[in-house]
Design a protein around this motif. Structure first.
Motif, PDB file in Angstrom:
ATOM      1  N   GLU A  15       9.972   1.969 -13.785  1.00 52.31           N
ATOM      2  CA  GLU A  15       9.108   1.038 -14.512  1.00 52.31           C
ATOM      3  C   GLU A  15       8.638  -0.085 -13.586  1.00 52.31           C
ATOM      4  N   SER A  17       5.102  -0.852 -10.510  1.00 56.93           N
ATOM      5  CA  SER A  17       3.926  -0.328  -9.817  1.00 56.93           C
ATOM      6  C   SER A  17       4.358   0.430  -8.571  1.00 56.93           C
ATOM      7  N   THR A 114       1.975   0.266 -14.202  1.00 57.41           N
ATOM      8  CA  THR A 114       3.336  -0.256 -14.321  1.00 57.41           C
ATOM      9  C   THR A 114       4.430   0.813 -14.252  1.00 57.41           C
ATOM     10  N   ARG A 115       4.059   2.058 -13.965  1.00 58.43           N
ATOM     11  CA  ARG A 115       5.062   3.128 -13.885  1.00 58.43           C
ATOM     12  C   ARG A 115       4.762   4.037 -12.705  1.00 58.43           C
ATOM     13  N   ARG A 156      15.903   2.807 -10.530  1.00 56.24           N
ATOM     14  CA  ARG A 156      15.365   2.479 -11.863  1.00 56.24           C
ATOM     15  C   ARG A 156      15.974   1.179 -12.372  1.00 56.24           C
ATOM     16  N   ALA A 160      14.337  -2.389 -13.812  1.00 55.14           N
ATOM     17  CA  ALA A 160      14.432  -2.496 -15.273  1.00 55.14           C
ATOM     18  C   ALA A 160      14.311  -3.957 -15.709  1.00 55.14           C
TER      19      ALA A 160
END
Length: 162
Positions: A15, A17, A114-115, A156, A160
């Motif tokens: 999550e 760029s 954004t992912r 990740r 987060a």
């Protein structure tokens, strides 16, 4: 590719760029954060500020020592970058005390602003004495697969809630 060569792949969605993910994964701090507490990697002497995106392509960087649980030296990664696409992909090749050949290719794919999908492909071949131990190549492959699952979890987690 030898019949003893193993290939493992893992993809995760982070999550953040792709620019933010790239900025993290090319630094020693980011690499070690992914690997800890299982492993820590030390840059070769005189290269404390080593970054994947500044390593000369096709030239051996030197031995990066690997420390089990961050403190016990147990192997080294004789690192060489085969190719790099800044912001998107790197492909490294090395030999290790335990591996005749080790290749790690990491690719980032922006899913939206954004992912980012992070894809790792690891290809390795144990050195002959280890490769002949019954069951050891499969055990090592499972360990490496779990280690990369751990790395993806840590990456990740870093992003987060940011």
């Amino acid at each position: 590719m030898s019949t003893r060569t193993r290939v493992l792949e893992r993809t995760s969605v982070v999550e953040a760029s792709s620019d933010a993910v790239w900025a993290r994964i090319v630094t020693a701090e980011g690499i070690n954060d992914e690997m800890l507490p299982v492993l820590r990697m030390a840059a070769p002497r005189g290269m404390r500020d080593l970054r994947v995106d500044t390593v000369p392509v096709g030239r051996r960087v030197g031995r990066c020592w690997l420390f089990l649980f961050g403190v016990v030296p147990f192997d080294y990664d004789d690192l060489m970058l085969l190719s790099i696409e800044p912001g998107r992909r790197f492909h490294e090749h090395s030999s290790m005390a335990s591996m005749r050949s080790w290749e790690h290719e990491r690719t980032l794919t922006a899913l939206d602003p954004t992912r980012t999908a992070v894809h790792d492909r690891v290809t390795f071949e144990l050195r002959a004495p280890l490769a002949r131990v019954p069951g050891l190549p499969s055990l090592v492959a499972r360990g490496i697969a779990r280690f990369f699952a751990h790395r993806h979890t840590r990456l990740r987690r870093h992003f987060a809630g940011r």
